[in-house]
Design a protein around this motif. Sequence first.
Motif, PDB file in Angstrom:
ATOM      1  N   ARG A  81       0.587  -0.708  -0.289  1.00 21.32           N
ATOM      2  CA  ARG A  81       0.213  -0.060  -0.327  1.00 21.32           C
ATOM      3  C   ARG A  81       1.037   1.238  -0.047  1.00 21.32           C
ATOM      4  NH1 ARG A  81      -2.737  -0.403   4.760  1.00 21.32           N
ATOM      5  NH2 ARG A  81      -4.419  -1.616   3.842  1.00 21.32           N
ATOM      6  N   CYS A  82       0.350   2.385  -0.420  1.00 16.75           N
ATOM      7  CA  CYS A  82       1.053   3.440  -0.914  1.00 16.75           C
ATOM      8  C   CYS A  82       0.739   4.403   0.372  1.00 16.75           C
ATOM      9  CB  CYS A  82       1.049   4.129  -2.452  1.00 16.75           C
ATOM     10  SG  CYS A  82       1.858   5.813  -2.515  1.00 16.75           S
ATOM     11  N   LYS A  83       1.434   4.730   0.888  1.00 13.92           N
ATOM     12  CA  LYS A  83       1.338   4.948   2.385  1.00 13.92           C
ATOM     13  C   LYS A  83       0.572   6.653   2.019  1.00 13.92           C
ATOM     14  CE  LYS A  83       4.711   3.765   5.276  1.00 13.92           C
ATOM     15  NZ  LYS A  83       5.352   3.925   6.513  1.00 13.92           N
ATOM     16  N   PRO A  84       0.986   7.933   0.902  1.00  8.69           N
ATOM     17  CA  PRO A  84       0.304   8.880   0.691  1.00  8.69           C
ATOM     18  C   PRO A  84      -1.522   8.552   0.218  1.00  8.69           C
ATOM     19  CG  PRO A  84       2.448   8.824  -0.041  1.00  8.69           C
ATOM     20  CD  PRO A  84       2.361   7.443   0.850  1.00  8.69           C
ATOM     21  N   CYS A  85      -1.290   7.804  -0.486  1.00  9.14           N
ATOM     22  CA  CYS A  85      -2.244   8.095  -1.622  1.00  9.14           C
ATOM     23  C   CYS A  85      -3.398   6.460  -1.418  1.00  9.14           C
ATOM     24  CB  CYS A  85      -2.029   8.386  -3.034  1.00  9.14           C
ATOM     25  SG  CYS A  85      -1.845   6.565  -4.188  1.00  9.14           S
ATOM     26  N   ALA A  86      -3.005   5.459  -0.521  1.00  9.53           N
ATOM     27  CA  ALA A  86      -4.093   4.626  -0.178  1.00  9.53           C
ATOM     28  C   ALA A  86      -3.369   3.104  -1.575  1.00  9.53           C
ATOM     29  CB  ALA A  86      -4.537   5.253   0.361  1.00  9.53           C
ATOM     30  N   ARG A  91       7.065  -0.016  -5.972  1.00  4.73           N
ATOM     31  CA  ARG A  91       6.485   1.719  -6.062  1.00  4.73           C
ATOM     32  C   ARG A  91       4.751   1.703  -6.139  1.00  4.73           C
ATOM     33  NH1 ARG A  91      10.035   5.886  -6.617  1.00  4.73           N
ATOM     34  NH2 ARG A  91      11.921   5.137  -7.000  1.00  4.73           N
ATOM     35  N   CYS A  92       4.271   2.940  -6.384  1.00  9.87           N
ATOM     36  CA  CYS A  92       2.904   2.513  -6.488  1.00  9.87           C
ATOM     37  C   CYS A  92       3.008   3.056  -8.195  1.00  9.87           C
ATOM     38  CB  CYS A  92       2.541   4.010  -5.095  1.00  9.87           C
ATOM     39  SG  CYS A  92       0.654   4.049  -6.212  1.00  9.87           S
ATOM     40  N   PRO A  93       2.047   1.762  -8.681  1.00  9.24           N
ATOM     41  CA  PRO A  93       1.706   2.326  -9.525  1.00  9.24           C
ATOM     42  C   PRO A  93       0.671   3.179  -9.670  1.00  9.24           C
ATOM     43  CG  PRO A  93       0.280  -0.029  -8.740  1.00  9.24           C
ATOM     44  CD  PRO A  93       1.115   0.644  -7.858  1.00  9.24           C
ATOM     45  N   THR A  94       0.216   3.929  -8.820  1.00  9.13           N
ATOM     46  CA  THR A  94      -0.555   4.864  -9.664  1.00  9.13           C
ATOM     47  C   THR A  94       0.043   6.385  -9.464  1.00  9.13           C
ATOM     48  OG1 THR A  94      -2.486   4.245  -8.893  1.00  9.13           O
ATOM     49  CG2 THR A  94      -2.684   7.175  -8.475  1.00  9.13           C
ATOM     50  N   CYS A  95       1.247   6.764  -8.482  1.00 10.37           N
ATOM     51  CA  CYS A  95       1.311   7.258  -8.266  1.00 10.37           C
ATOM     52  C   CYS A  95       3.274   7.653  -8.372  1.00 10.37           C
ATOM     53  CB  CYS A  95       1.384   8.332  -6.465  1.00 10.37           C
ATOM     54  SG  CYS A  95       2.010   7.301  -5.720  1.00 10.37           S
ATOM     55  N   GLY A  96       2.830   6.960  -8.010  1.00 11.70           N
ATOM     56  CA  GLY A  96       4.944   6.371  -8.340  1.00 11.70           C
ATOM     57  C   GLY A  96       5.670   6.902  -7.235  1.00 11.70           C
TER      58      GLY A  96
HETATM   59 ZN   LIG Z   1       0.720   6.458  -4.715  1.00  7.86          ZN
END
Ligand SMILES: [Zn+2]
Length: 118
Positions: free
Chosen positions: A69-74, A85-90
Amino acid sequence: MHELSLSSAVVNTVVKHAKGRRVEVVSLRIGRLRQVVPDTLDFYFDFVARDTVCDGARLEYEIIEARLRCKPCAQEWGIEIPAFRCPTCGGSDVEVASGDEFEVESIEVEEAECIAPR
Ligand SMILES: [Zn+2]
């Protein structure tokens, strides 16, 4: 020896909750990141369970897929994606959201009663 200590933990938990009743099935939830080998766990469980209410009990496994889980964007995603790496926000400020479980989900005792230890 990883599986030996896990087996001891399972037997201790189950013995506590079975309250003297003979245990037939122990259902486990194990995250993929635990890298548990079920055959090896079975082997050590049989050994550790000897002379306890778990003697002769069968282990059932539910394997939980690893997710991050990406902590900033969930955003959450499966760990098969070959980058932490987060596939949404990188972003790379990520934490493990699932996959490191090791839980006794339920136990079945001789009266065909089901006990959830949580
Ligand atoms: Zn993210």
